[in-house]
Design a protein around this motif. Structure first.
Motif, PDB file in Angstrom:
ATOM      1  N   MET A   1       0.913  -1.181   0.093  1.00 31.30           N
ATOM      2  CA  MET A   1       0.062   0.211   0.052  1.00 31.30           C
ATOM      3  C   MET A   1       0.905   1.189   0.130  1.00 31.30           C
ATOM      4  O   MET A   1       1.933   1.445   0.686  1.00 31.30           O
ATOM      5  CB  MET A   1      -0.900  -0.004   1.275  1.00 31.30           C
ATOM      6  N   SER A   2       0.503   2.154  -0.550  1.00 34.09           N
ATOM      7  CA  SER A   2       1.122   3.540  -0.712  1.00 34.09           C
ATOM      8  C   SER A   2       0.819   4.393   0.639  1.00 34.09           C
ATOM      9  O   SER A   2      -0.196   4.054   1.227  1.00 34.09           O
ATOM     10  CB  SER A   2       0.916   4.249  -1.941  1.00 34.09           C
ATOM     11  N   GLU A   3       1.791   5.145   0.726  1.00 37.69           N
ATOM     12  CA  GLU A   3       1.511   6.209   1.981  1.00 37.69           C
ATOM     13  C   GLU A   3       0.156   6.805   1.893  1.00 37.69           C
ATOM     14  O   GLU A   3      -0.389   7.128   2.844  1.00 37.69           O
ATOM     15  CB  GLU A   3       2.671   6.889   1.941  1.00 37.69           C
ATOM     16  N   ILE A   6      -2.622   4.667   3.236  1.00 38.92           N
ATOM     17  CA  ILE A   6      -2.506   4.587   4.566  1.00 38.92           C
ATOM     18  C   ILE A   6      -3.002   5.914   5.271  1.00 38.92           C
ATOM     19  O   ILE A   6      -3.569   5.931   6.410  1.00 38.92           O
ATOM     20  CB  ILE A   6      -0.993   4.123   5.023  1.00 38.92           C
ATOM     21  N   VAL A   7      -2.139   7.109   5.013  1.00 39.33           N
ATOM     22  CA  VAL A   7      -2.775   8.367   5.571  1.00 39.33           C
ATOM     23  C   VAL A   7      -4.012   8.422   5.324  1.00 39.33           C
ATOM     24  O   VAL A   7      -4.979   8.958   6.586  1.00 39.33           O
ATOM     25  CB  VAL A   7      -1.954   9.303   4.963  1.00 39.33           C
ATOM     26  N   ALA A   8      -4.743   8.069   4.129  1.00 37.60           N
ATOM     27  CA  ALA A   8      -6.386   8.332   3.931  1.00 37.60           C
ATOM     28  C   ALA A   8      -7.101   7.223   4.949  1.00 37.60           C
ATOM     29  O   ALA A   8      -8.217   7.973   5.470  1.00 37.60           O
ATOM     30  CB  ALA A   8      -6.598   8.088   2.548  1.00 37.60           C
ATOM     31  N   MET A   9      -6.632   6.221   5.226  1.00 40.54           N
ATOM     32  CA  MET A   9      -7.172   5.368   5.992  1.00 40.54           C
ATOM     33  C   MET A   9      -7.080   5.782   7.578  1.00 40.54           C
ATOM     34  O   MET A   9      -8.250   5.770   8.376  1.00 40.54           O
ATOM     35  CB  MET A   9      -6.795   3.878   5.959  1.00 40.54           C
ATOM     36  N   SER A  11      -6.808   8.854   8.430  1.00 44.94           N
ATOM     37  CA  SER A  11      -7.641  10.086   8.563  1.00 44.94           C
ATOM     38  C   SER A  11      -9.162   9.635   8.729  1.00 44.94           C
ATOM     39  O   SER A  11      -9.879  10.112   9.387  1.00 44.94           O
ATOM     40  CB  SER A  11      -7.654  10.906   7.249  1.00 44.94           C
ATOM     41  N   LEU A  12      -9.374   8.631   7.782  1.00 45.83           N
ATOM     42  CA  LEU A  12     -11.041   7.856   7.959  1.00 45.83           C
ATOM     43  C   LEU A  12     -11.166   7.610   9.427  1.00 45.83           C
ATOM     44  O   LEU A  12     -12.412   8.099  10.069  1.00 45.83           O
ATOM     45  CB  LEU A  12     -11.209   6.970   6.796  1.00 45.83           C
ATOM     46  N   ILE A  13     -10.389   6.703   9.895  1.00 47.14           N
ATOM     47  CA  ILE A  13     -10.585   6.343  11.207  1.00 47.14           C
ATOM     48  C   ILE A  13     -10.848   7.296  12.417  1.00 47.14           C
ATOM     49  O   ILE A  13     -11.612   7.422  13.006  1.00 47.14           O
ATOM     50  CB  ILE A  13      -9.551   5.024  11.448  1.00 47.14           C
ATOM     51  N   GLY A  14     -10.023   8.284  12.389  1.00 42.55           N
ATOM     52  CA  GLY A  14      -9.942   9.406  13.281  1.00 42.55           C
ATOM     53  C   GLY A  14     -11.180  10.202  13.153  1.00 42.55           C
ATOM     54  O   GLY A  14     -11.758  10.780  14.045  1.00 42.55           O
ATOM     55  N   THR A  15     -11.813  10.473  11.636  1.00 47.60           N
ATOM     56  CA  THR A  15     -12.875  11.278  11.484  1.00 47.60           C
ATOM     57  C   THR A  15     -14.086  10.420  11.990  1.00 47.60           C
ATOM     58  O   THR A  15     -14.943  10.915  12.747  1.00 47.60           O
ATOM     59  CB  THR A  15     -13.099  11.473  10.048  1.00 47.60           C
ATOM     60  N   VAL A  16     -14.028   9.078  11.872  1.00 50.87           N
ATOM     61  CA  VAL A  16     -15.224   8.288  12.482  1.00 50.87           C
ATOM     62  C   VAL A  16     -15.206   8.479  13.887  1.00 50.87           C
ATOM     63  O   VAL A  16     -16.351   8.460  14.783  1.00 50.87           O
ATOM     64  CB  VAL A  16     -15.113   6.883  11.789  1.00 50.87           C
TER      65      VAL A  16
END
Length: 73
Positions: A1-3, A6-9, A11-16
């Motif tokens: 996986m690219s960086e 990983i950063v997007a995931m 961020s998604l987890i943090g937002t949720v």
């Protein structure tokens, strides 16, 4: 996986997670405020009931006074 993925995931987890915490806090505050309003309504209803009882007692007292005045005069 690219960086980027990983950063997007992350961020998604943090937002949720952050949104969930915000919703829970808001629900607690709303429940607390409703509880306080219910207490105020109960107190108000108690005052209304007591006022009604006092009005009834005043009517009875007025009638007794009228009866006494008729006997005296």
């Amino acid at each position: 996986m690219s960086e980027t993925v990983i950063v997007a995931m992350i961020s998604l987890i943090g937002t949720v997670f952050g949104s969930g915490i915000g919703i829970l806090a808001s629900n607690k505050l709303t429940a607390y405020r409703i509880e306080q309003l219910e207490k105020k309504v109960d107190k108000h209803n108690s005052v209304v009931e007591r006022t009604y009882q006092l009005e009834e007692k005043m009517k009875a007292a007025d009638h007794r006074i009228e009866d006494l005045e008729k006997k005296v005069f």
